[in-house]
Design an enzyme around this catalytic site. Structure first.
Site, PDB file in Angstrom:
ATOM      1  N   SER A 173       1.790  -2.498  -1.317  1.00  0.00           N
ATOM      2  CA  SER A 173       0.982  -1.531  -0.563  1.00  0.00           C
ATOM      3  C   SER A 173      -0.335  -1.330  -1.308  1.00  0.00           C
ATOM      4  O   SER A 173      -1.057  -2.291  -1.531  1.00  0.00           O
ATOM      5  CB  SER A 173       1.754  -0.216  -0.387  1.00  0.00           C
ATOM      6  OG  SER A 173       1.055   0.674   0.457  1.00  0.00           O
ATOM      7  N   THR A 174      -0.638  -0.115  -1.703  1.00  0.00           N
ATOM      8  CA  THR A 174      -1.918   0.173  -2.356  1.00  0.00           C
ATOM      9  C   THR A 174      -2.089  -0.668  -3.619  1.00  0.00           C
ATOM     10  O   THR A 174      -1.238  -0.658  -4.499  1.00  0.00           O
ATOM     11  CB  THR A 174      -1.996   1.658  -2.724  1.00  0.00           C
ATOM     12  OG1 THR A 174      -1.693   2.433  -1.575  1.00  0.00           O
ATOM     13  CG2 THR A 174      -3.382   2.019  -3.229  1.00  0.00           C
ATOM     14  N   HIS A 227       1.402  -3.256   3.363  1.00  0.00           N
ATOM     15  CA  HIS A 227       0.939  -2.175   4.228  1.00  0.00           C
ATOM     16  C   HIS A 227      -0.561  -2.339   4.458  1.00  0.00           C
ATOM     17  O   HIS A 227      -1.345  -2.250   3.516  1.00  0.00           O
ATOM     18  CB  HIS A 227       1.214  -0.809   3.593  1.00  0.00           C
ATOM     19  CG  HIS A 227       2.668  -0.533   3.385  1.00  0.00           C
ATOM     20  ND1 HIS A 227       3.114   0.360   2.434  1.00  0.00           N
ATOM     21  CD2 HIS A 227       3.784  -1.017   3.990  1.00  0.00           C
ATOM     22  CE1 HIS A 227       4.432   0.426   2.473  1.00  0.00           C
ATOM     23  NE2 HIS A 227       4.863  -0.418   3.402  1.00  0.00           N
ATOM     24  N   MET A 265       2.050   3.052  -3.049  1.00  0.00           N
ATOM     25  CA  MET A 265       2.398   4.462  -3.025  1.00  0.00           C
ATOM     26  C   MET A 265       3.661   4.664  -2.198  1.00  0.00           C
ATOM     27  O   MET A 265       3.852   4.009  -1.173  1.00  0.00           O
ATOM     28  CB  MET A 265       1.236   5.257  -2.420  1.00  0.00           C
ATOM     29  CG  MET A 265       1.470   6.765  -2.322  1.00  0.00           C
ATOM     30  SD  MET A 265      -0.018   7.619  -1.738  1.00  0.00           S
ATOM     31  CE  MET A 265      -0.188   6.938  -0.086  1.00  0.00           C
ATOM     32  N   ASP A 271       8.791   2.964   0.043  1.00  0.00           N
ATOM     33  CA  ASP A 271       9.170   1.876   0.936  1.00  0.00           C
ATOM     34  C   ASP A 271       9.525   0.628   0.134  1.00  0.00           C
ATOM     35  O   ASP A 271       8.763   0.203  -0.737  1.00  0.00           O
ATOM     36  CB  ASP A 271       8.026   1.569   1.911  1.00  0.00           C
ATOM     37  CG  ASP A 271       8.434   0.618   3.010  1.00  0.00           C
ATOM     38  OD1 ASP A 271       9.624   0.658   3.409  1.00  0.00           O
ATOM     39  OD2 ASP A 271       7.583  -0.150   3.494  1.00  0.00           O
TER      40      ASP A 271
END
Length: 347
Positions: free
Chosen positions: A162-163, A188, A280, A283
Protein backbone atom coordinates in the site's frame (compact mmCIF):
# COMPACT_ATOMS: atom_id res chain seq x y z
CA UNK A 1 -2.19 15.03 20.59
CA UNK A 2 0.27 15.89 17.83
CA UNK A 3 -0.68 18.75 15.53
CA UNK A 4 0.37 18.13 11.93
CA UNK A 5 1.47 21.34 10.24
CA UNK A 6 0.70 21.47 6.51
CA UNK A 7 1.78 23.64 3.59
CA UNK A 8 -0.63 23.59 0.60
CA UNK A 9 0.97 24.05 -2.82
CA UNK A 10 -1.40 24.51 -5.76
CA UNK A 11 -1.72 27.10 -8.50
CA UNK A 12 -5.53 27.14 -8.22
CA UNK A 13 -6.91 29.45 -5.53
CA UNK A 14 -10.14 27.45 -5.53
CA UNK A 15 -8.31 24.17 -4.98
CA UNK A 16 -6.17 25.66 -2.23
CA UNK A 17 -9.34 26.78 -0.45
CA UNK A 18 -11.00 23.36 -0.83
CA UNK A 19 -7.96 21.51 0.47
CA UNK A 20 -7.60 23.91 3.40
CA UNK A 21 -11.29 23.70 4.29
CA UNK A 22 -11.07 19.89 4.29
CA UNK A 23 -7.96 19.73 6.44
CA UNK A 24 -9.17 22.34 8.93
CA UNK A 25 -12.09 20.09 9.83
CA UNK A 26 -9.57 17.85 11.60
CA UNK A 27 -8.44 19.31 14.96
CA UNK A 28 -5.10 17.50 14.65
CA UNK A 29 -4.13 19.42 11.51
CA UNK A 30 -2.99 23.02 11.20
CA UNK A 31 -2.75 24.67 7.78
CA UNK A 32 0.40 26.79 8.02
CA UNK A 33 0.14 28.51 4.68
CA UNK A 34 -0.13 28.36 0.90
CA UNK A 35 2.10 28.57 -2.17
CA UNK A 36 1.05 29.20 -5.73
CA UNK A 37 4.05 27.52 -7.36
CA UNK A 38 7.32 25.73 -6.51
CA UNK A 39 9.36 28.91 -6.20
CA UNK A 40 6.93 30.31 -3.62
CA UNK A 41 6.83 26.88 -1.99
CA UNK A 42 10.60 26.75 -1.65
CA UNK A 43 10.61 29.95 0.38
CA UNK A 44 7.57 28.87 2.40
CA UNK A 45 9.22 25.56 3.31
CA UNK A 46 12.27 27.38 4.64
CA UNK A 47 10.14 29.86 6.57
CA UNK A 48 7.40 27.57 7.94
CA UNK A 49 9.13 24.17 8.24
CA UNK A 50 5.94 22.14 7.57
CA UNK A 51 5.47 18.54 8.68
CA UNK A 52 3.66 17.67 5.42
CA UNK A 53 3.29 19.30 2.00
CA UNK A 54 0.31 18.78 -0.30
CA UNK A 55 1.52 19.28 -3.85
CA UNK A 56 -0.26 19.74 -7.16
CA UNK A 57 1.25 17.66 -9.96
CA UNK A 58 1.16 20.40 -12.62
CA UNK A 59 2.89 23.56 -11.41
CA UNK A 60 3.89 26.81 -13.17
CA UNK A 61 7.43 28.26 -13.20
CA UNK A 62 9.00 24.88 -12.39
CA UNK A 63 8.14 21.29 -13.28
CA UNK A 64 6.36 19.72 -10.31
CA UNK A 65 8.44 16.55 -10.49
CA UNK A 66 11.65 18.53 -10.68
CA UNK A 67 10.57 20.41 -7.56
CA UNK A 68 9.65 17.22 -5.72
CA UNK A 69 13.01 15.66 -6.56
CA UNK A 70 14.76 18.73 -5.14
CA UNK A 71 12.71 18.39 -1.93
CA UNK A 72 13.51 14.68 -1.57
CA UNK A 73 17.22 15.12 -2.30
CA UNK A 74 17.89 18.27 -0.27
CA UNK A 75 15.24 18.39 2.45
CA UNK A 76 13.20 15.15 2.61
CA UNK A 77 9.69 16.04 3.72
CA UNK A 78 6.49 13.97 3.58
CA UNK A 79 4.53 14.96 0.46
CA UNK A 80 0.96 14.02 -0.50
CA UNK A 81 0.25 14.57 -4.19
CA UNK A 82 -3.12 16.07 -5.15
CA UNK A 83 -3.72 14.90 -8.69
CA UNK A 84 -6.26 14.97 -11.49
CA UNK A 85 -7.37 11.40 -12.21
CA UNK A 86 -6.52 11.50 -15.91
CA UNK A 87 -4.02 9.45 -17.90
CA UNK A 88 -1.51 12.30 -17.85
CA UNK A 89 -2.22 12.94 -14.18
CA UNK A 90 -1.74 9.26 -13.37
CA UNK A 91 1.65 9.13 -15.12
CA UNK A 92 2.87 12.24 -13.32
CA UNK A 93 1.60 11.08 -9.95
CA UNK A 94 3.25 7.67 -10.35
CA UNK A 95 6.50 9.39 -11.19
CA UNK A 96 6.06 11.47 -8.03
CA UNK A 97 5.51 8.35 -5.92
CA UNK A 98 8.70 6.87 -7.37
CA UNK A 99 10.53 10.02 -6.32
CA UNK A 100 9.35 9.55 -2.75
CA UNK A 101 5.94 11.20 -2.39
CA UNK A 102 4.13 9.31 0.37
CA UNK A 103 0.65 9.13 -1.16
CA UNK A 104 -1.75 10.64 -3.66
CA UNK A 105 -5.31 11.97 -3.59
CA UNK A 106 -7.48 12.65 -6.62
CA UNK A 107 -8.99 16.07 -7.26
CA UNK A 108 -12.80 16.30 -7.60
CA UNK A 109 -13.89 15.07 -11.03
CA UNK A 110 -16.80 13.40 -12.79
CA UNK A 111 -19.40 15.16 -10.65
CA UNK A 112 -17.74 14.19 -7.35
CA UNK A 113 -17.82 16.83 -4.64
CA UNK A 114 -14.74 18.00 -2.78
CA UNK A 115 -16.05 16.21 0.32
CA UNK A 116 -16.19 12.95 -1.63
CA UNK A 117 -12.86 13.37 -3.42
CA UNK A 118 -11.02 14.45 -0.27
CA UNK A 119 -12.75 12.07 2.16
CA UNK A 120 -9.44 10.45 3.19
CA UNK A 121 -7.15 13.44 2.64
CA UNK A 122 -6.82 14.30 6.34
CA UNK A 123 -6.08 10.69 7.23
CA UNK A 124 -3.39 10.48 4.52
CA UNK A 125 -1.82 13.74 5.64
CA UNK A 126 -1.62 12.53 9.25
CA UNK A 127 -0.21 9.19 8.14
CA UNK A 128 2.35 11.00 5.97
CA UNK A 129 3.51 12.93 9.02
CA UNK A 130 4.38 9.61 10.68
CA UNK A 131 6.03 8.09 7.60
CA UNK A 132 9.68 7.22 7.17
CA UNK A 133 10.79 9.57 4.40
CA UNK A 134 14.28 9.03 3.01
CA UNK A 135 16.40 10.99 0.53
CA UNK A 136 15.72 10.09 -3.11
CA UNK A 137 18.32 7.54 -4.24
CA UNK A 138 17.61 7.63 -7.97
CA UNK A 139 15.08 5.87 -10.22
CA UNK A 140 14.82 2.11 -10.43
CA UNK A 141 16.58 0.66 -13.47
CA UNK A 142 16.59 -2.85 -14.91
CA UNK A 143 19.66 -4.84 -13.95
CA UNK A 144 21.00 -8.34 -14.22
CA UNK A 145 18.69 -9.78 -11.58
CA UNK A 146 19.61 -13.23 -10.30
CA UNK A 147 21.22 -15.20 -13.08
CA UNK A 148 21.42 -18.37 -10.97
CA UNK A 149 17.69 -18.41 -10.23
CA UNK A 150 16.04 -21.69 -11.22
CA UNK A 151 12.37 -21.21 -12.04
CA UNK A 152 9.96 -23.07 -9.79
CA UNK A 153 6.98 -23.36 -12.11
CA UNK A 154 4.64 -24.63 -9.41
CA UNK A 155 5.42 -21.90 -6.89
CA UNK A 156 3.12 -18.86 -6.82
CA UNK A 157 4.46 -15.57 -5.48
CA UNK A 158 1.82 -13.26 -3.97
CA UNK A 159 2.69 -9.70 -2.92
CA UNK A 160 0.62 -7.10 -1.08
CA UNK A 161 1.48 -3.43 -0.59
CA UNK A 162 0.00 0.00 0.00
CA UNK A 163 1.54 3.33 1.02
CA UNK A 164 5.13 3.38 -0.19
CA UNK A 165 4.46 0.40 -2.41
CA UNK A 166 5.21 2.15 -5.69
CA UNK A 167 8.83 2.73 -4.74
CA UNK A 168 9.11 -0.71 -3.10
CA UNK A 169 7.70 -2.60 -6.08
CA UNK A 170 9.87 -0.68 -8.55
CA UNK A 171 12.93 -1.59 -6.48
CA UNK A 172 11.99 -5.26 -6.14
CA UNK A 173 10.77 -6.02 -9.65
CA UNK A 174 13.73 -4.27 -11.29
CA UNK A 175 15.80 -7.13 -9.80
CA UNK A 176 13.56 -9.94 -11.09
CA UNK A 177 14.88 -12.25 -13.83
CA UNK A 178 13.01 -13.00 -17.04
CA UNK A 179 11.97 -16.43 -15.71
CA UNK A 180 10.66 -15.17 -12.36
CA UNK A 181 7.96 -17.13 -10.51
CA UNK A 182 4.32 -16.60 -11.51
CA UNK A 183 3.56 -13.45 -9.52
CA UNK A 184 0.35 -11.69 -8.46
CA UNK A 185 0.32 -8.29 -6.75
CA UNK A 186 -2.33 -6.25 -4.98
CA UNK A 187 -1.25 -2.65 -4.47
CA UNK A 188 -3.78 -0.20 -3.00
CA UNK A 189 -4.14 2.36 -5.78
CA UNK A 190 -6.90 4.32 -7.55
CA UNK A 191 -8.38 2.65 -10.63
CA UNK A 192 -7.00 5.35 -12.93
CA UNK A 193 -3.43 4.51 -11.94
CA UNK A 194 -3.01 0.72 -12.06
CA UNK A 195 -2.71 0.26 -15.83
CA UNK A 196 -0.09 3.00 -16.02
CA UNK A 197 1.73 1.56 -13.00
CA UNK A 198 1.84 -1.91 -14.56
CA UNK A 199 3.36 -0.38 -17.68
CA UNK A 200 5.99 1.46 -15.60
CA UNK A 201 6.87 -1.77 -13.78
CA UNK A 202 7.12 -3.60 -17.10
CA UNK A 203 9.73 -1.10 -18.30
CA UNK A 204 12.09 -1.84 -15.39
CA UNK A 205 11.48 -5.59 -15.11
CA UNK A 206 12.99 -8.29 -17.33
CA UNK A 207 9.82 -10.33 -16.84
CA UNK A 208 6.48 -9.19 -18.31
CA UNK A 209 4.23 -7.08 -16.07
CA UNK A 210 0.62 -6.23 -16.91
CA UNK A 211 -2.64 -5.32 -15.27
CA UNK A 212 -4.48 -8.53 -14.40
CA UNK A 213 -7.42 -9.64 -16.54
CA UNK A 214 -9.98 -12.29 -15.69
CA UNK A 215 -8.75 -15.70 -16.81
CA UNK A 216 -5.10 -14.70 -17.36
CA UNK A 217 -2.94 -17.77 -16.80
CA UNK A 218 -0.15 -17.72 -14.25
CA UNK A 219 3.20 -18.79 -15.67
CA UNK A 220 6.92 -18.17 -15.07
CA UNK A 221 7.95 -14.76 -16.30
CA UNK A 222 4.44 -13.30 -15.90
CA UNK A 223 3.55 -10.72 -13.25
CA UNK A 224 -0.02 -9.50 -12.76
CA UNK A 225 -1.05 -6.31 -10.93
CA UNK A 226 -4.60 -6.10 -9.54
CA UNK A 227 -6.67 -3.43 -11.30
CA UNK A 228 -7.95 -0.75 -8.94
CA UNK A 229 -11.56 0.03 -8.26
CA UNK A 230 -14.26 -2.53 -9.02
CA UNK A 231 -12.78 -5.98 -8.41
CA UNK A 232 -10.72 -8.10 -6.05
CA UNK A 233 -7.90 -10.14 -7.56
CA UNK A 234 -7.91 -13.83 -6.69
CA UNK A 235 -6.03 -16.89 -7.92
CA UNK A 236 -8.20 -19.85 -8.91
CA UNK A 237 -7.78 -23.45 -10.16
CA UNK A 238 -5.40 -25.94 -8.58
CA UNK A 239 -4.28 -27.56 -11.83
CA UNK A 240 -3.58 -24.49 -14.00
CA UNK A 241 -3.85 -21.37 -11.82
CA UNK A 242 -5.45 -18.30 -13.37
CA UNK A 243 -6.30 -14.76 -12.31
CA UNK A 244 -9.90 -14.26 -11.31
CA UNK A 245 -11.41 -10.78 -10.97
CA UNK A 246 -14.33 -10.87 -8.56
CA UNK A 247 -16.75 -8.09 -7.76
CA UNK A 248 -17.53 -7.60 -4.10
CA UNK A 249 -17.64 -5.22 -1.19
CA UNK A 250 -14.49 -3.59 0.11
CA UNK A 251 -12.44 -5.65 2.56
CA UNK A 252 -10.56 -3.76 5.26
CA UNK A 253 -11.70 -0.65 3.43
CA UNK A 254 -10.02 -1.70 0.18
CA UNK A 255 -10.93 -3.09 -3.22
CA UNK A 256 -8.77 -4.81 -4.32
CA UNK A 257 -7.80 -6.25 -0.95
CA UNK A 258 -4.54 -7.97 -0.09
CA UNK A 259 -6.37 -10.31 2.30
CA UNK A 260 -8.61 -11.52 -0.54
CA UNK A 261 -5.61 -12.27 -2.76
CA UNK A 262 -3.65 -14.07 -0.03
CA UNK A 263 -6.64 -16.11 1.12
CA UNK A 264 -7.30 -17.28 -2.43
CA UNK A 265 -3.69 -18.45 -2.77
CA UNK A 266 -3.90 -20.21 0.60
CA UNK A 267 -7.05 -22.04 -0.53
CA UNK A 268 -5.23 -23.57 -3.52
CA UNK A 269 -2.86 -25.54 -1.31
CA UNK A 270 -0.04 -25.12 -3.83
CA UNK A 271 3.60 -24.24 -3.09
CA UNK A 272 3.59 -20.49 -2.59
CA UNK A 273 5.40 -17.52 -1.08
CA UNK A 274 3.53 -14.58 0.44
CA UNK A 275 5.09 -11.15 0.92
CA UNK A 276 3.66 -8.11 2.68
CA UNK A 277 5.27 -4.74 2.03
CA UNK A 278 4.99 -1.20 3.32
CA UNK A 279 1.50 0.17 3.90
CA UNK A 280 -0.97 1.65 6.35
CA UNK A 281 -3.51 -0.49 8.18
CA UNK A 282 -3.96 -4.25 8.57
CA UNK A 283 -4.99 -5.46 5.12
CA UNK A 284 -3.14 -8.66 4.27
CA UNK A 285 -2.29 -9.79 7.81
CA UNK A 286 -5.03 -12.43 8.12
CA UNK A 287 -4.54 -13.63 4.56
CA UNK A 288 -0.79 -14.01 5.03
CA UNK A 289 -1.43 -15.98 8.21
CA UNK A 290 -3.77 -18.27 6.25
CA UNK A 291 -1.01 -18.82 3.70
CA UNK A 292 1.54 -19.65 6.38
CA UNK A 293 -0.84 -22.03 8.11
CA UNK A 294 -1.23 -23.89 4.79
CA UNK A 295 2.52 -24.30 4.47
CA UNK A 296 3.53 -21.23 2.47
CA UNK A 297 6.75 -19.36 3.15
CA UNK A 298 6.16 -15.75 4.19
CA UNK A 299 8.14 -12.51 4.28
CA UNK A 300 7.44 -9.06 5.69
CA UNK A 301 9.28 -5.82 4.97
CA UNK A 302 11.19 -4.62 8.02
CA UNK A 303 10.35 -1.40 9.86
CA UNK A 304 13.53 0.46 8.94
CA UNK A 305 12.91 0.22 5.18
CA UNK A 306 9.12 0.77 5.23
CA UNK A 307 7.59 4.14 4.41
CA UNK A 308 4.75 3.08 6.73
CA UNK A 309 5.28 0.06 9.00
CA UNK A 310 1.58 -0.73 9.34
CA UNK A 311 0.62 -3.77 7.26
CA UNK A 312 3.90 -5.64 7.86
CA UNK A 313 3.70 -4.90 11.57
CA UNK A 314 0.13 -6.18 11.83
CA UNK A 315 1.10 -9.37 10.01
CA UNK A 316 4.21 -9.86 12.14
CA UNK A 317 2.30 -9.38 15.40
CA UNK A 318 -0.15 -12.21 14.62
CA UNK A 319 2.57 -14.63 13.53
CA UNK A 320 1.93 -14.42 9.81
CA UNK A 321 5.48 -13.30 8.94
CA UNK A 322 8.15 -15.98 8.98
CA UNK A 323 11.04 -13.57 8.31
CA UNK A 324 11.36 -9.78 8.20
CA UNK A 325 13.59 -8.48 5.41
CA UNK A 326 14.87 -5.07 4.31
CA UNK A 327 13.77 -3.69 0.95
CA UNK A 328 17.23 -3.94 -0.67
CA UNK A 329 17.35 -7.67 0.21
CA UNK A 330 13.72 -8.44 -0.54
CA UNK A 331 13.97 -9.51 -4.20
CA UNK A 332 16.70 -12.06 -3.48
CA UNK A 333 14.82 -13.36 -0.42
CA UNK A 334 11.60 -13.84 -2.44
CA UNK A 335 13.35 -15.65 -5.28
CA UNK A 336 15.36 -17.86 -2.97
CA UNK A 337 12.23 -19.00 -1.13
CA UNK A 338 10.40 -19.66 -4.39
CA UNK A 339 13.31 -21.71 -5.73
CA UNK A 340 13.42 -23.73 -2.50
CA UNK A 341 9.74 -24.70 -2.46
CA UNK A 342 8.94 -28.38 -2.83
CA UNK A 343 7.43 -29.50 -6.16
CA UNK A 344 4.39 -30.87 -4.34
CA UNK A 345 3.04 -30.46 -0.85
CA UNK A 346 0.28 -32.12 1.09
CA UNK A 347 -1.85 -29.71 3.09
Amino acid sequence: MMTVKVLIVDDSATMRSLIAATLRQDPEIEVLGFANDPLEAREAIKRLNPDVITLDVEMPRMNGLEFLEKIMRLRPTPVVMVSTLTQAGAETTLAALELGAVDCVGKPSGGATAAEAFADLAQKVKMAARSNVRPFAGPAKPHDGHADYKAAAECILAIGSSTGGVEALMTILSAFPKNCPPTVITQHMPAAFTKSFAARLDRVCDAHVEEATDGARLAPGRIYLAPGGEHHLEVASKTAPICRLRQGDTVNGHRPSVDVLFESVAALGRPSVGVILTGMGRDGAKGLLAMRQKGARTLGQDEASCVVYGMPKAAFEIGAVETQTSLPRMAAAMLNLCAATEPQRSV
